[in-house]
Design a protein around this motif. Structure first.
Motif, PDB file in Angstrom:
ATOM      1  N   ALA A   1     -13.529 -27.405 -30.760  1.00  0.00           N
ATOM      2  CA  ALA A   1     -14.484 -27.739 -31.820  1.00  0.00           C
ATOM      3  C   ALA A   1     -13.873 -27.492 -33.198  1.00  0.00           C
ATOM      4  O   ALA A   1     -12.873 -26.772 -33.342  1.00  0.00           O
ATOM      5  N   ILE A   2     -14.498 -28.119 -34.191  1.00  0.00           N
ATOM      6  CA  ILE A   2     -14.213 -27.823 -35.592  1.00  0.00           C
ATOM      7  C   ILE A   2     -15.573 -27.711 -36.286  1.00  0.00           C
ATOM      8  O   ILE A   2     -16.429 -28.583 -36.129  1.00  0.00           O
ATOM      9  N   PHE A   3     -15.787 -26.638 -37.000  1.00  0.00           N
ATOM     10  CA  PHE A   3     -17.061 -26.469 -37.703  1.00  0.00           C
ATOM     11  C   PHE A   3     -16.855 -25.531 -38.901  1.00  0.00           C
ATOM     12  O   PHE A   3     -15.820 -24.856 -39.025  1.00  0.00           O
ATOM     13  N   ALA A   4     -17.853 -25.501 -39.774  1.00  0.00           N
ATOM     14  CA  ALA A   4     -17.813 -24.634 -40.960  1.00  0.00           C
ATOM     15  C   ALA A   4     -19.051 -23.751 -40.958  1.00  0.00           C
ATOM     16  O   ALA A   4     -20.051 -24.057 -40.304  1.00  0.00           O
ATOM     17  N   TYR A   5     -18.964 -22.647 -41.700  1.00  0.00           N
ATOM     18  CA  TYR A   5     -20.126 -21.781 -41.863  1.00  0.00           C
ATOM     19  C   TYR A   5     -20.055 -21.101 -43.228  1.00  0.00           C
ATOM     20  O   TYR A   5     -19.031 -21.161 -43.923  1.00  0.00           O
ATOM     21  N   ILE A   6     -21.153 -20.454 -43.607  1.00  0.00           N
ATOM     22  CA  ILE A   6     -21.320 -19.950 -44.972  1.00  0.00           C
ATOM     23  C   ILE A   6     -21.428 -18.426 -44.974  1.00  0.00           C
ATOM     24  O   ILE A   6     -22.079 -17.840 -44.097  1.00  0.00           O
ATOM     25  N   GLY A   7     -20.799 -17.797 -45.956  1.00  0.00           N
ATOM     26  CA  GLY A   7     -20.936 -16.362 -46.163  1.00  0.00           C
ATOM     27  C   GLY A   7     -21.588 -16.092 -47.507  1.00  0.00           C
ATOM     28  O   GLY A   7     -21.330 -16.801 -48.482  1.00  0.00           O
ATOM     29  N   LYS A   8     -22.452 -15.074 -47.575  1.00  0.00           N
ATOM     30  CA  LYS A   8     -23.133 -14.737 -48.823  1.00  0.00           C
ATOM     31  C   LYS A   8     -23.214 -13.224 -48.967  1.00  0.00           C
ATOM     32  O   LYS A   8     -23.604 -12.519 -48.037  1.00  0.00           O
TER      33      LYS A   8
ATOM     34  N   TRP B   1     -19.472 -18.376 -50.197  1.00  0.00           N
ATOM     35  CA  TRP B   1     -18.194 -18.979 -49.846  1.00  0.00           C
ATOM     36  C   TRP B   1     -18.306 -19.674 -48.493  1.00  0.00           C
ATOM     37  O   TRP B   1     -19.269 -19.481 -47.751  1.00  0.00           O
ATOM     38  N   LEU B   2     -17.292 -20.489 -48.196  1.00  0.00           N
ATOM     39  CA  LEU B   2     -17.243 -21.248 -46.941  1.00  0.00           C
ATOM     40  C   LEU B   2     -16.055 -20.807 -46.102  1.00  0.00           C
ATOM     41  O   LEU B   2     -14.986 -20.479 -46.635  1.00  0.00           O
ATOM     42  N   ARG B   3     -16.254 -20.837 -44.784  1.00  0.00           N
ATOM     43  CA  ARG B   3     -15.148 -20.647 -43.851  1.00  0.00           C
ATOM     44  C   ARG B   3     -15.186 -21.793 -42.842  1.00  0.00           C
ATOM     45  O   ARG B   3     -16.235 -22.410 -42.629  1.00  0.00           O
ATOM     46  N   MET B   4     -14.039 -22.081 -42.252  1.00  0.00           N
ATOM     47  CA  MET B   4     -13.987 -23.114 -41.224  1.00  0.00           C
ATOM     48  C   MET B   4     -13.284 -22.561 -39.993  1.00  0.00           C
ATOM     49  O   MET B   4     -12.390 -21.719 -40.094  1.00  0.00           O
ATOM     50  N   LYS B   5     -13.716 -23.056 -38.833  1.00  0.00           N
ATOM     51  CA  LYS B   5     -13.157 -22.581 -37.572  1.00  0.00           C
ATOM     52  C   LYS B   5     -12.732 -23.786 -36.737  1.00  0.00           C
ATOM     53  O   LYS B   5     -13.473 -24.776 -36.638  1.00  0.00           O
ATOM     54  N   ILE B   6     -11.537 -23.704 -36.170  1.00  0.00           N
ATOM     55  CA  ILE B   6     -11.053 -24.744 -35.252  1.00  0.00           C
ATOM     56  C   ILE B   6     -10.683 -24.035 -33.961  1.00  0.00           C
ATOM     57  O   ILE B   6      -9.885 -23.084 -33.974  1.00  0.00           O
ATOM     58  N   THR B   7     -11.268 -24.476 -32.858  1.00  0.00           N
ATOM     59  CA  THR B   7     -11.047 -23.808 -31.562  1.00  0.00           C
ATOM     60  C   THR B   7     -10.421 -24.767 -30.557  1.00  0.00           C
ATOM     61  O   THR B   7     -10.566 -25.992 -30.650  1.00  0.00           O
ATOM     62  N   TYR B   8      -9.719 -24.172 -29.581  1.00  0.00           N
ATOM     63  CA  TYR B   8      -9.044 -24.961 -28.523  1.00  0.00           C
ATOM     64  C   TYR B   8      -9.084 -24.156 -27.232  1.00  0.00           C
ATOM     65  O   TYR B   8      -8.876 -22.939 -27.230  1.00  0.00           O
ATOM     66  N   THR B   9      -9.358 -24.822 -26.124  1.00  0.00           N
ATOM     67  CA  THR B   9      -9.319 -24.159 -24.814  1.00  0.00           C
ATOM     68  C   THR B   9      -8.686 -25.102 -23.788  1.00  0.00           C
ATOM     69  O   THR B   9      -8.822 -26.331 -23.889  1.00  0.00           O
TER      70      THR B   9
END
Length: 363
Positions: free
Chosen positions: A239-246, A252-260
């Protein structure tokens, strides 16, 4: 004892000898270290003195230019004043003519000359000045829109000052002062209403934009994380997705890319083909890459702070028709098409980030 060649005959001769024993030529004395250092020191001092003198000369030249410019300006003014004095009666006649012809602008131009050369005391100029300025104010009053009550109020103040014996102008000043106050009350009320409306609109946008998000508060770090409800719950995914920190008003924004998979790729880079155009997302293998394994399965992932380049990349992916994500390993790679749901999640996260007050990262 040091030796050197005689400059006349070439025979060896002592540097301390007064003359060459072979030809009798006087021995030229070399410069000692002390003499050389003294010469260099004196040269350095001389250069400093010269530079200082040049600086003083330059400053003096600038001051001289400024003084000359001031003198020239004064001479030009005195010349213009003499010319004005020589034609003052003609100027006054033109002033009266312009005033009688209701040429307010022309009269004001001549009147400024009388004031510039301090001759407003010339026969009848003061009276004409009041009449001309009154005519100018009335002309502006005629051309001012009725809604411009602040401007109209200012014009009546000017007219009242010029004509204190005229009660009508004073009455108009009072009338428009009340109108200005009332308009200010209306303006403040309208601005307050607009602020309330805008705040409600922002709150509605935030509610709509974050309706698909789940908030989780990290009590230790004091950070609230906003993730999409449909984001993968485990890193053992593709998957590839983003999420928010406050935290304390910062967003701010972070993004995550996962592989299995069943075997390791040892991911070192990601390449995105977005509607036919390729973009690279390099990572630090030792700093960014994380990995784990269990039950014959492996998973690798990165969790990155979103910067200006990756923010633009996420935007492109979320709006693309087709995006292929390549996981590039040490020897092999794996490709997959980013799903419509992944793109929608990214788009909704970016929308929520903006609604919450987030700004795109600067380069």
């Amino acid at each position: 004892m040091a030796l050197k060649k005689c400059h006349e005959c070439g025979h060896q001769v002592s540097t301390s000898a007064p003359a060459c024993p072979s030809c009798g030529a006087k021995v030229k004395k070399g410069m000692g270290c002390g003499t050389l250092l003294l010469a260099l020191f004196l040269s350095f001092i001389g250069m400093i003195v010269l530079l200082g003198a040049l600086g003083i000369w330059s400053a003096s030249a600038r001051r001289s230019e400024e003084v000359n410019a001031a003198i020239d300006s004064k001479k030009a003014f005195e010349k213009s004043k003499r010319e004005f004095e020589n034609s003052i009666s003609e100027k006054f006649r033109l002033l009266v003519e312009k005033k009688n012809a209701n040429d307010v602008q022309g009269a004001l131009k001549i009147l400024r000359e009388f004031e510039t050369f301090k001759r407003a005391d010339y026969d009848g100029v003061d009276a004409l000045k009041t009449q001309i300025l009154t005519a100018g104010a009335l002309e502006r009053l005629r051309t001012t829109a009725p809604t411009e009550i602040n401007v109209i109020h200012g014009i009546f103040i000017e007219l009242s000052r010029l004509n204190p014996e005229n009660p009508e102008y004073a009455q108009q000043v009072s009338k428009y002062a009340d109108a200005v106050k009332q308009a200010e009350i209306v303006r403040i009320a309208q601005e307050s209403e607009a602020r309330v409306k805008a705040q409600k609109e922002r709150e509605r946008n935030i509610k709509e934009s974050t309706s698909s998000l789940v908030a989780h508060k990290d009590e230790v770090e004091g950070i609230t994380w906003y993730k999409h409800k449909e984001s993968p719950k485990s890193d053992a995914s593709k998957a590839i997705f983003a999420y928010i920190g406050k935290k304390e008003g910062s967003l701010w924004l972070r993004m995550k890319i996962t592989y299995t998979a069943d075997d390791w790729l040892f991911i070192k880079n990601f390449t995105f083909n977005i509607d036919g155009t390729s973009y690279s997302l390099p990572i630090s293998y030792f700093r960014d890459r994380k990995s784990d394994n269990s039950g014959g399965k492996i998973w690798e992932w990165v969790d990155l702070m979103v910067d200006a380049e990756s923010f633009a990349l996420l935007n492109k992916v979320s709006r693309s028709s087709r995006t292929i994500l390549r996981y590039e390993g040490q020897q092999y790679y794996s490709d997959r098409v980013v799903s419509s749901s992944e793109k929608l999640i990214i788009q909704q996260i970016l929308t929520a980030f903006s609604a919450l007050g987030g700004l795109p990262p600067s380069r």
